[in-house]
Design a protein around this motif. Structure first.
Motif, PDB file in Angstrom:
ATOM      1  N   ALA A 136      -2.135  -1.728  -0.585  1.00  0.00           N
ATOM      2  CA  ALA A 136      -3.445  -2.008  -1.176  1.00  0.00           C
ATOM      3  C   ALA A 136      -4.268  -0.735  -1.327  1.00  0.00           C
ATOM      4  N   MET A 137      -4.246   0.133  -0.315  1.00  0.00           N
ATOM      5  CA  MET A 137      -5.041   1.359  -0.356  1.00  0.00           C
ATOM      6  C   MET A 137      -4.478   2.350  -1.363  1.00  0.00           C
ATOM      7  N   ARG A 138      -3.165   2.384  -1.493  1.00  0.00           N
ATOM      8  CA  ARG A 138      -2.548   3.266  -2.486  1.00  0.00           C
ATOM      9  C   ARG A 138      -2.946   2.833  -3.901  1.00  0.00           C
ATOM     10  N   GLU A 139      -2.914   1.537  -4.157  1.00  0.00           N
ATOM     11  CA  GLU A 139      -3.259   1.017  -5.481  1.00  0.00           C
ATOM     12  C   GLU A 139      -4.741   1.204  -5.794  1.00  0.00           C
ATOM     13  N   ALA A 140      -5.580   1.267  -4.752  1.00  0.00           N
ATOM     14  CA  ALA A 140      -7.024   1.440  -4.960  1.00  0.00           C
ATOM     15  C   ALA A 140      -7.423   2.909  -5.095  1.00  0.00           C
ATOM     16  N   GLY A 141      -6.475   3.829  -4.973  1.00  0.00           N
ATOM     17  CA  GLY A 141      -6.757   5.246  -5.187  1.00  0.00           C
ATOM     18  C   GLY A 141      -7.120   6.040  -3.953  1.00  0.00           C
ATOM     19  N   TYR A 142      -6.882   5.481  -2.764  1.00  0.00           N
ATOM     20  CA  TYR A 142      -7.152   6.222  -1.536  1.00  0.00           C
ATOM     21  C   TYR A 142      -6.066   7.276  -1.309  1.00  0.00           C
ATOM     22  N   ASP A 143      -6.475   8.411  -0.738  1.00  0.00           N
ATOM     23  CA  ASP A 143      -5.495   9.452  -0.432  1.00  0.00           C
ATOM     24  C   ASP A 143      -4.485   8.948   0.595  1.00  0.00           C
ATOM     25  N   GLU A 144      -3.246   9.426   0.450  1.00  0.00           N
ATOM     26  CA  GLU A 144      -2.172   8.979   1.340  1.00  0.00           C
ATOM     27  C   GLU A 144      -2.456   9.324   2.801  1.00  0.00           C
TER      28      GLU A 144
END
Length: 423
Positions: free
Chosen positions: A123-131
């Motif tokens: 979910a965080m990857r798809e929302a544009g959060y840094d890895e």
């Protein structure tokens, strides 16, 4: 005794598994002291066979596996995102809140990082959060699992130290919530600095919809902990209830089938065997130490040079933090608890307070190389290098250590609830 400890140390340096290091060093000691090696088998059987509370361990592990397979973790994360997603760094806060809720079900950091973590990272990857941010928050928040009840490490510590598991469970509530709050504050400022997005505040209708979809999943910790506190069942029986309840939910949500059960059982068996083998082998080692009165002698020596309780706690924390970087949690608990408890009792430290401190110390070790089991789990679910994840979690390690010191020197934070409930 030098032979026993020296052999163990050499075997650990040679990277022999902890369970076999304990067993081999104990057997060598028995042989050299003309004690029949069959005593090792007897002690191993007694170490795990005479303890009813240890039965909770496989059932809590199985419950966590079923929850990860049955759609429960996904619903929890969706609900958490609906509640706190509007705050700056929304998914980071949802990550932490979901871990707090899930911690009331599984009792292990590995189950959190492996099951809930996979959902959160996607979910965080798809929302544009840094890895690096996503992995650090996921790893750090998973440590809340063994602090808030139910807790597999608390069961093991309670059995070895002879401390009430019920009191340990209740003692973890406030520290676990404080850990979540401190992490959320850190996530807020970090997200503000990086310019991370936040969701639109959920309408009342949307919030009720999310609550409806996850309501029975959210009831799980209420059923487990409520039953223990009211006295309906013991912590061991609560673990069985957790398995049954998670199965019912998994089938009701139609996200688990009978074909998934063998995989959950295999996963549980793999984890349980490793835990129980360590406990069984450590019981021999502990029996030898107790027979030679090594813990008592070390306690007298320690107290002679460090009579101040506060300095002693600091030194014990430093020792446990270092030990946690090299030893797996259950291994460290089984080996070090019998050694440290005489010191703790001699200093007048409440054993429940010390239990939470010790568990948190060793949990922090799950985020530090070279062992760092949570780091390996995150590397597996994210396909990011172990070294990169280790660097990303450093800021959270600092936050967790500061929180640890607060719990260490403010014992009422830990003891308030158990004293209120049980006294």
């Amino acid at each position: 005794m030098i032979l026993l400890l020296g052999t163990l140390f050499i075997l650990l340096i040679l990277r022999v598994p902890v369970s076999f290091s304990l067993l081999m060093s104990s057997v060598i000691y028995l042989i050299t002291h003309d004690i029949p090696p069959v005593a090792a088998i007897v002690r191993m059987a007694m170490g795990i066979g005479d303890s009813f509370p240890l039965l909770a361990v496989p059932f809590f592990i199985l419950a966590g596996s079923i929850m990860n397979s049955g759609g429960i973790t996904r619903r929890l994360f969706t609900f958490a995102d609906t509640v706190v997603g509007h705050i700056t760094g929304g998914l980071g806060h949802a990550n932490i809140l979901a871990s707090i809720i899930f911690s009331g079900m599984s009792g292990t950091a590995i189950a959190d990082a492996g099951g809930l973590g996979a959902v959160e990272l996607k979910a965080m990857r798809e929302a544009g959060y840094d890895e690096d941010f996503s992995l650090a928050v996921t790893g750090a928040s998973s440590l809340i699992g063994p602090i808030i009840p139910p807790s597999v490490p608390a069961v093991v510590f309670g059995v070895i130290a002879g401390v009430s598991i019920g009191r340990l469970f209740v003692a973890g509530f406030i520290p676990g919530l404080i850990m979540g709050l401190v992490m959320s504050i850190f996530v807020y400022f970090q997200s503000k600095h990086r310019g991370y997005p936040k969701s639109q505040r959920a309408t009342f209708r949307k919030l009720m919809q999310a609550l409806k979809e996850s309501f029975f999943a959210l009831l799980t910790p209420v059923v487990i902990i409520g039953g223990i506190l009211v006295g309906v069942f013991t912590p061991t029986e609560a673990a069985i209830i957790a398995v049954v309840y998670s199965l019912i939910l998994g089938f009701a949500y139609r996200e688990i089938t009978w074909k998934d059960i063998p995989r959950c059982l295999k996963e549980t068996a793999d984890n349980t065997v490793s835990v129980m083998l360590i406990v069984a082998c450590a019981s021999i080692f502990g029996w030898i130490l107790a027979s030679a009165q090594i813990p008592q002698k070390l306690s007298l020596l320690f107290l002679a040079y460090v009579p101040n309780k506060y300095l002693a706690l600091l030194l014990i924390n430093i020792f446990l933090l270092i030990a946690g970087t090299f030893m797996e949690t259950i291994s460290a608990l089984t080996i070090l608890t019998p050694v440290l408890m005489p010191v703790v009792n001699g200093l007048g430290i409440d054993p429940v307070h010390f239990g939470i401190i010790m568990i948190l110390n060793l949990m922090i070790g799950l985020l530090t190389p070279p062992v760092g089991m949570v780091l390996y789990v995150l590397a597996g679910v994210s396909h990011v290098a172990f070294e990169d994840i280790a660097r990303a979690v450093v800021p959270y390690l600092i936050v967790l250590i500061i929180t640890l010191l607060i719990f260490t020197y403010c014992p009422q934070i830990v003891l308030f609830l158990p004293n209120l409930v049980f006294d």
